[in-house]
Design a protein around this motif. Structure first.
Motif, mmCIF file in Angstrom:
data_model
loop_
_atom_site.group_PDB
_atom_site.id
_atom_site.type_symbol
_atom_site.label_atom_id
_atom_site.label_comp_id
_atom_site.label_asym_id
_atom_site.label_seq_id
_atom_site.Cartn_x
_atom_site.Cartn_y
_atom_site.Cartn_z
ATOM 1 N N LYS A 295 58.836 6.271 55.348
ATOM 2 C CA LYS A 295 59.043 5.466 54.151
ATOM 3 C C LYS A 295 59.876 4.226 54.487
ATOM 4 O O LYS A 295 60.760 4.277 55.333
ATOM 5 C CB LYS A 295 59.758 6.290 53.073
ATOM 6 C CG LYS A 295 58.839 7.187 52.268
ATOM 7 C CD LYS A 295 59.568 7.774 51.076
ATOM 8 C CE LYS A 295 58.608 8.530 50.170
ATOM 9 N NZ LYS A 295 59.293 9.063 48.980
ATOM 10 N N LYS B 248 43.382 -0.413 49.375
ATOM 11 C CA LYS B 248 44.620 0.273 49.002
ATOM 12 C C LYS B 248 45.714 0.100 50.040
ATOM 13 O O LYS B 248 46.873 0.394 49.754
ATOM 14 C CB LYS B 248 44.344 1.759 48.778
ATOM 15 C CG LYS B 248 43.880 2.507 50.003
ATOM 16 C CD LYS B 248 43.587 3.964 49.700
ATOM 17 C CE LYS B 248 44.841 4.742 49.364
ATOM 18 N NZ LYS B 248 44.583 6.193 49.226
ATOM 19 N N ILE B 249 45.355 -0.346 51.248
ATOM 20 C CA ILE B 249 46.360 -0.532 52.296
ATOM 21 C C ILE B 249 46.452 -2.008 52.669
ATOM 22 O O ILE B 249 45.540 -2.794 52.412
ATOM 23 C CB ILE B 249 46.034 0.303 53.548
ATOM 24 C CG1 ILE B 249 44.718 -0.154 54.175
ATOM 25 C CG2 ILE B 249 46.005 1.782 53.209
ATOM 26 C CD1 ILE B 249 44.423 0.493 55.512
ATOM 27 N N GLN B 250 47.592 -2.366 53.273
ATOM 28 C CA GLN B 250 47.793 -3.700 53.827
ATOM 29 C C GLN B 250 47.955 -3.572 55.344
ATOM 30 O O GLN B 250 48.471 -2.569 55.842
ATOM 31 C CB GLN B 250 49.047 -4.346 53.253
ATOM 32 C CG GLN B 250 49.094 -4.462 51.745
ATOM 33 C CD GLN B 250 50.419 -5.051 51.292
ATOM 34 O OE1 GLN B 250 50.635 -6.260 51.334
ATOM 35 N NE2 GLN B 250 51.331 -4.179 50.894
ATOM 36 N N ASP C 211 57.513 2.213 50.117
ATOM 37 C CA ASP C 211 56.172 2.175 50.698
ATOM 38 C C ASP C 211 56.149 2.999 51.985
ATOM 39 O O ASP C 211 57.192 3.259 52.597
ATOM 40 C CB ASP C 211 55.761 0.735 51.026
ATOM 41 C CG ASP C 211 55.348 -0.061 49.797
ATOM 42 O OD1 ASP C 211 55.203 0.542 48.709
ATOM 43 O OD2 ASP C 211 55.187 -1.292 49.927
ATOM 44 N N TRP C 212 54.948 3.375 52.413
ATOM 45 C CA TRP C 212 54.794 4.073 53.691
ATOM 46 C C TRP C 212 54.340 3.090 54.755
ATOM 47 O O TRP C 212 53.429 2.280 54.522
ATOM 48 C CB TRP C 212 53.799 5.215 53.553
ATOM 49 C CG TRP C 212 54.429 6.424 52.929
ATOM 50 C CD1 TRP C 212 54.598 6.669 51.603
ATOM 51 C CD2 TRP C 212 54.997 7.538 53.621
ATOM 52 N NE1 TRP C 212 55.248 7.867 51.415
ATOM 53 C CE2 TRP C 212 55.498 8.428 52.634
ATOM 54 C CE3 TRP C 212 55.131 7.874 54.964
ATOM 55 C CZ2 TRP C 212 56.124 9.633 52.959
ATOM 56 C CZ3 TRP C 212 55.750 9.076 55.292
ATOM 57 C CH2 TRP C 212 56.236 9.938 54.301
ATOM 58 N N VAL D 237 50.536 -0.691 55.956
ATOM 59 C CA VAL D 237 51.476 -0.447 54.859
ATOM 60 C C VAL D 237 50.695 0.096 53.669
ATOM 61 O O VAL D 237 49.624 -0.421 53.316
ATOM 62 C CB VAL D 237 52.211 -1.738 54.458
ATOM 63 C CG1 VAL D 237 53.191 -1.475 53.308
ATOM 64 C CG2 VAL D 237 52.941 -2.330 55.647
ATOM 65 N N SER D 238 51.230 1.137 53.042
ATOM 66 C CA SER D 238 50.562 1.757 51.902
ATOM 67 C C SER D 238 51.597 2.112 50.834
ATOM 68 O O SER D 238 52.718 2.508 51.160
ATOM 69 C CB SER D 238 49.838 3.040 52.349
ATOM 70 O OG SER D 238 49.380 3.781 51.235
ATOM 71 N N PRO D 239 51.224 2.010 49.553
ATOM 72 C CA PRO D 239 52.166 2.415 48.495
ATOM 73 C C PRO D 239 52.348 3.927 48.421
ATOM 74 O O PRO D 239 53.258 4.393 47.743
ATOM 75 C CB PRO D 239 51.524 1.866 47.223
ATOM 76 C CG PRO D 239 50.061 1.777 47.551
ATOM 77 C CD PRO D 239 49.986 1.430 49.011
ATOM 78 N N GLU D 240 51.480 4.691 49.083
ATOM 79 C CA GLU D 240 51.586 6.149 49.077
ATOM 80 C C GLU D 240 51.327 6.682 50.463
ATOM 81 O O GLU D 240 50.763 6.012 51.327
ATOM 82 C CB GLU D 240 50.594 6.730 48.077
ATOM 83 C CG GLU D 240 49.148 6.361 48.369
ATOM 84 C CD GLU D 240 48.207 6.758 47.259
ATOM 85 O OE1 GLU D 240 47.058 7.115 47.561
ATOM 86 O OE2 GLU D 240 48.618 6.688 46.083
ATOM 87 N N VAL E 87 56.061 -5.698 51.588
ATOM 88 C CA VAL E 87 56.557 -4.334 51.734
ATOM 89 C C VAL E 87 57.655 -4.104 50.706
ATOM 90 O O VAL E 87 58.581 -4.917 50.587
ATOM 91 C CB VAL E 87 57.111 -4.082 53.151
ATOM 92 C CG1 VAL E 87 57.558 -2.625 53.301
ATOM 93 C CG2 VAL E 87 56.071 -4.427 54.206
ATOM 94 N N ARG E 88 57.548 -2.997 49.996
ATOM 95 C CA ARG E 88 58.553 -2.608 49.011
ATOM 96 C C ARG E 88 59.246 -1.330 49.459
ATOM 97 O O ARG E 88 58.638 -0.500 50.135
ATOM 98 C CB ARG E 88 57.900 -2.409 47.637
ATOM 99 C CG ARG E 88 57.303 -3.680 47.059
ATOM 100 C CD ARG E 88 56.472 -3.420 45.807
ATOM 101 N NE ARG E 88 56.024 -4.671 45.194
ATOM 102 C CZ ARG E 88 54.963 -5.351 45.606
ATOM 103 N NH1 ARG E 88 54.235 -4.904 46.619
ATOM 104 N NH2 ARG E 88 54.629 -6.481 45.015
#
Length: 208
Positions: A83, A63-65, A190-191, A201-204, A186-187
């Motif tokens: 963020k 779930k993470i990068q 993202d966190w 990097v995580s989407p949440e 990274v978008r």
């Protein structure tokens, strides 16, 4: 006489060892157990232990990068998170300045500068503005300058290297688009979690 002395010494050593073992057992778990992660610090190593439990040699979709270890720390704050806002540019920094002129609200600006080492996308004036406007940190796939001054600011700054030449201003680039470098994408929104060990990097938002 010598034999009796040796026997007495051995008996004393055995008794002391037994007493030490009793005290160790009474004191609880051994000291080689790992301490619990610091939930407030949110270190990248702890985040990886919790949110990337898959072994590195197993094909999976975590779930993470995790960014490849290509960045150096230049800011006064080594640990930062927030963020993401993004900028994509090449050897020109108008959008870097424009982004950091806005209220940061604890965000992290992630800049894909194409890994150029021919000019700097960040200097002390823009970095100081970022700090005053409440940005948590800046990650640049490129170079910075005025690194000595930036190192005294309470701001997280990661970049590839330093270079004394300023950037151009003609091609503005793009804001808040997905940026891909150092093995991650990274978008905006993202966190991002950064410290001396690396960048996650995580989407949440992540917790421990």
């Amino acid at each position: 006489m010598l034999a009796r002395t040796a026997k007495t010494a051995a008996q004393r050593w055995t008794a002391a060892a037994a007493l030490g073992g009793t005290r160790a057992a009474a004191s609880g778990p051994s000291s080689n157990q790992y301490p619990p992660p610091d939930a407030l610090r949110l270190g990248t190593a702890d985040l990886c232990d919790v949110h990337h439990p898959e072994p590195v040699d197993v094909v999976s979709q975590p779930k993470i990068q995790i960014m490849q270890p290509v960045f150096r720390d230049f800011g006064g704050n080594i640990r930062f998170r927030g963020k993401a806002a993004t900028v994509k540019c090449f050897e020109a920094n108008p959008l870097v300045r424009a982004a950091l002129e806005e209220p940061g609200e604890g965000r992290v600006l992630v800049v894909d500068g194409g890994a150029s080492t021919r000019c700097a996308l960040l200097g002390d004036n823009i970095a100081e503005m970022a700090h005053k406007n409440g940005w948590s940190g800046i990650i640049i796939n490129g170079c910075i300058r005025d690194s000595e001054d930036i190192g005294r600011m309470p701001l997280g700054v990661k970049a590839l290297a330093t270079f004394p030449l300023k950037s151009a201003k003609r091609d503005r680039g793009l804001r808040d688009v997905p940026v891909s470098f150092a093995g991650v994408t990274v978008r905006a929104g993202d966190w991002v979690y950064a410290d001396k060990d690396g960048v996650v990097v995580s989407p949440e938002e992540l917790t421990l």
